[in-house]
Design a protein around this motif. Structure first.
Motif, PDB file in Angstrom:
ATOM      1  N   GLY A 113       0.820  -1.214   0.000  1.00 43.64           N
ATOM      2  CA  GLY A 113       0.000   0.000   0.000  1.00 43.64           C
ATOM      3  C   GLY A 113       0.846   1.253   0.000  1.00 43.64           C
ATOM      4  N   ILE A 114       1.908   1.248   0.833  1.00 45.21           N
ATOM      5  CA  ILE A 114       2.803   2.411   0.902  1.00 45.21           C
ATOM      6  C   ILE A 114       3.534   2.599  -0.429  1.00 45.21           C
ATOM      7  CG2 ILE A 114       4.889   3.295   1.998  1.00 45.21           C
ATOM      8  CD1 ILE A 114       3.862   2.042   4.620  1.00 45.21           C
ATOM      9  N   VAL A 115       4.062   1.499  -0.980  1.00 47.93           N
ATOM     10  CA  VAL A 115       4.771   1.571  -2.263  1.00 47.93           C
ATOM     11  C   VAL A 115       3.811   2.035  -3.360  1.00 47.93           C
ATOM     12  CG1 VAL A 115       5.904   0.178  -4.048  1.00 47.93           C
ATOM     13  CG2 VAL A 115       6.553  -0.086  -1.659  1.00 47.93           C
ATOM     14  N   GLY A 116       2.612   1.509  -3.384  1.00 47.40           N
ATOM     15  CA  GLY A 116       1.619   1.914  -4.385  1.00 47.40           C
ATOM     16  C   GLY A 116       1.249   3.372  -4.267  1.00 47.40           C
ATOM     17  N   THR A 117       1.074   3.849  -3.039  1.00 45.80           N
ATOM     18  CA  THR A 117       0.731   5.245  -2.819  1.00 45.80           C
ATOM     19  C   THR A 117       1.886   6.152  -3.241  1.00 45.80           C
ATOM     20  OG1 THR A 117      -0.706   4.633  -0.974  1.00 45.80           O
ATOM     21  CG2 THR A 117       0.048   6.920  -1.062  1.00 45.80           C
ATOM     22  N   ALA A 118       3.114   5.773  -2.874  1.00 44.39           N
ATOM     23  CA  ALA A 118       4.288   6.569  -3.250  1.00 44.39           C
ATOM     24  C   ALA A 118       4.454   6.593  -4.768  1.00 44.39           C
ATOM     25  CB  ALA A 118       5.540   6.020  -2.582  1.00 44.39           C
ATOM     26  N   THR A 119       4.286   5.438  -5.396  1.00 41.87           N
ATOM     27  CA  THR A 119       4.419   5.372  -6.855  1.00 41.87           C
ATOM     28  C   THR A 119       3.330   6.201  -7.530  1.00 41.87           C
ATOM     29  OG1 THR A 119       5.363   3.155  -6.686  1.00 41.87           O
ATOM     30  CG2 THR A 119       4.501   3.807  -8.834  1.00 41.87           C
ATOM     31  N   GLY A 120       2.117   6.069  -7.077  1.00 39.67           N
ATOM     32  CA  GLY A 120       1.005   6.851  -7.639  1.00 39.67           C
ATOM     33  C   GLY A 120       1.218   8.338  -7.460  1.00 39.67           C
ATOM     34  N   GLY A 121       1.696   8.727  -6.290  1.00 38.49           N
ATOM     35  CA  GLY A 121       1.962  10.144  -6.031  1.00 38.49           C
ATOM     36  C   GLY A 121       3.072  10.673  -6.922  1.00 38.49           C
ATOM     37  N   ALA A 122       4.154   9.888  -7.056  1.00 40.53           N
ATOM     38  CA  ALA A 122       5.275  10.311  -7.901  1.00 40.53           C
ATOM     39  C   ALA A 122       4.827  10.441  -9.358  1.00 40.53           C
ATOM     40  CB  ALA A 122       6.430   9.328  -7.773  1.00 40.53           C
ATOM     41  N   LEU A 123       4.048   9.456  -9.834  1.00 42.63           N
ATOM     42  CA  LEU A 123       3.564   9.517 -11.215  1.00 42.63           C
ATOM     43  C   LEU A 123       2.621  10.697 -11.417  1.00 42.63           C
ATOM     44  CD1 LEU A 123       2.985   5.748 -12.062  1.00 42.63           C
ATOM     45  CD2 LEU A 123       4.732   7.275 -12.994  1.00 42.63           C
ATOM     46  N   SER A 124       1.830  10.991 -10.398  1.00 44.87           N
ATOM     47  CA  SER A 124       0.917  12.124 -10.476  1.00 44.87           C
ATOM     48  C   SER A 124       1.698  13.438 -10.566  1.00 44.87           C
ATOM     49  CB  SER A 124       0.000  12.130  -9.265  1.00 44.87           C
ATOM     50  OG  SER A 124      -0.836  13.248  -9.287  1.00 44.87           O
ATOM     51  N   ILE A 125       2.741  13.571  -9.763  1.00 44.06           N
ATOM     52  CA  ILE A 125       3.580  14.772  -9.797  1.00 44.06           C
ATOM     53  C   ILE A 125       4.279  14.877 -11.150  1.00 44.06           C
ATOM     54  CG2 ILE A 125       5.657  15.829  -8.811  1.00 44.06           C
ATOM     55  CD1 ILE A 125       4.705  14.712  -6.082  1.00 44.06           C
ATOM     56  N   TRP A 126       4.852  13.756 -11.611  1.00 44.90           N
ATOM     57  CA  TRP A 126       5.538  13.754 -12.906  1.00 44.90           C
ATOM     58  C   TRP A 126       4.569  14.116 -14.024  1.00 44.90           C
ATOM     59  CZ3 TRP A 126       4.700  10.735 -17.270  1.00 44.90           C
ATOM     60  CH2 TRP A 126       5.637  10.888 -18.280  1.00 44.90           C
ATOM     61  N   THR A 129       2.615  17.829 -18.088  1.00 39.25           N
ATOM     62  CA  THR A 129       1.485  18.560 -18.664  1.00 39.25           C
ATOM     63  C   THR A 129       1.746  20.056 -18.636  1.00 39.25           C
ATOM     64  OG1 THR A 129      -0.041  16.825 -17.965  1.00 39.25           O
ATOM     65  CG2 THR A 129      -1.005  18.977 -18.466  1.00 39.25           C
ATOM     66  N   HIS A 130       2.300  20.540 -17.530  1.00 42.42           N
ATOM     67  CA  HIS A 130       2.620  21.962 -17.405  1.00 42.42           C
ATOM     68  C   HIS A 130       3.649  22.380 -18.456  1.00 42.42           C
ATOM     69  CE1 HIS A 130       3.019  25.843 -15.539  1.00 42.42           C
ATOM     70  NE2 HIS A 130       4.328  25.671 -15.430  1.00 42.42           N
ATOM     71  N   LYS A 131       4.691  21.579 -18.653  1.00 36.52           N
ATOM     72  CA  LYS A 131       5.707  21.889 -19.661  1.00 36.52           C
ATOM     73  C   LYS A 131       5.103  21.874 -21.066  1.00 36.52           C
ATOM     74  CE  LYS A 131       9.817  20.392 -17.189  1.00 36.52           C
ATOM     75  NZ  LYS A 131      10.950  19.477 -17.158  1.00 36.52           N
ATOM     76  N   SER A 184       3.214  24.880 -25.754  1.00 41.46           N
ATOM     77  CA  SER A 184       2.084  25.231 -26.615  1.00 41.46           C
ATOM     78  C   SER A 184       1.815  26.733 -26.573  1.00 41.46           C
ATOM     79  CB  SER A 184       0.848  24.448 -26.181  1.00 41.46           C
ATOM     80  OG  SER A 184      -0.263  24.805 -26.942  1.00 41.46           O
ATOM     81  N   ALA A 185       1.854  27.318 -25.386  1.00 40.70           N
ATOM     82  CA  ALA A 185       1.630  28.763 -25.246  1.00 40.70           C
ATOM     83  C   ALA A 185       2.740  29.545 -25.934  1.00 40.70           C
ATOM     84  CB  ALA A 185       1.541  29.148 -23.773  1.00 40.70           C
ATOM     85  N   ARG A 186       4.003  29.105 -25.786  1.00 39.00           N
ATOM     86  CA  ARG A 186       5.126  29.760 -26.443  1.00 39.00           C
ATOM     87  C   ARG A 186       4.987  29.697 -27.962  1.00 39.00           C
ATOM     88  NH1 ARG A 186       8.389  27.854 -22.644  1.00 39.00           N
ATOM     89  NH2 ARG A 186       8.958  25.998 -23.811  1.00 39.00           N
TER      90      ARG A 186
END
Length: 188
Positions: A12-25, A30-32, A37-39
């Motif tokens: 559960g901890i590994v899954g949560t950490a992996t999901g969080g890291a993938l979400s941040i990445w 997406t921001h980049k 696209s804006a540039r």
């Protein structure tokens, strides 16, 4: 506690950490992508504005040279001086256009506008027509850029003007310079 509980907790901890890291990445990626696209949109807007401003200058040159040459020599010299000023403005505006083939083509057209070879036998009217042809070619190229089309072929009039300088024919005329008259003074 038995091993299955520990394994479940660790998973559960590994899954949560992996999901969080993938979400941040994913968020950063997406921001980049949105920034890129804006540039790109801003660059396209600047390029379109520059092309439209260059079109205005070229159409003013076209208008000036459709008017018959005046008998007032000073007025004619002012018109020629204004031609040089407008060409310079077009050259500056070209720097905001990312299409190198378009920049080169319009630069070539404006380069040939004020020039006459030393042995030029064309009449003043024929030289005015050549300027109008070169303007029309540059306008057609900028219009094609604004419509996201390819560059149109050169007209026969433009080719005839370019052929007045066979020794200058290169794949890219953008390295030539336009010299202002030096009123008899030289660098010798």
């Amino acid at each position: 506690m038995n091993a299955s509980v520990w394994i479940g907790a660790i998973a559960g901890i590994v899954g949560t950490a992996t999901g969080g890291a993938l979400s941040i990445w994913s968020g950063r990626w997406t921001h980049k992508a949105q920034d890129r696209s804006a540039r790109t949109a801003q660059q396209r807007t600047r390029a379109a504005a520059a092309a439209e401003a260059a079109l205005t200058e070229l159409l003013e040159i076209h208008r000036d040279f459709r008017v018959a040459r005046t008998s007032d020599e000073q007025e004619w010299q002012e018109r020629l001086h204004l031609l040089h000023d407008r060409i310079v403005r077009v050259q500056v505006l070209l720097h905001s256009i990312p299409d190198s083939k378009l920049r080169t083509r319009v630069r070539e057209d404006t380069f040939y506008m004020p020039l006459s070879p030393p042995d030029d036998i064309r009449t003043g009217s024929e030289r005015r027509v050549a300027i109008i042809d070169l303007c029309a070619d540059a306008v057609a190229c900028l219009g094609a850029f604004l419509r996201d089309e390819g560059l149109p072929p050169r007209s026969a009039g433009v080719e005839n003007t370019r052929n007045l300088w066979p020794e200058w024919k290169h794949n890219d005329d953008s390295h030539f310079y336009m010299w202002e008259p030096d009123d008899g003074e030289s660098f010798d």
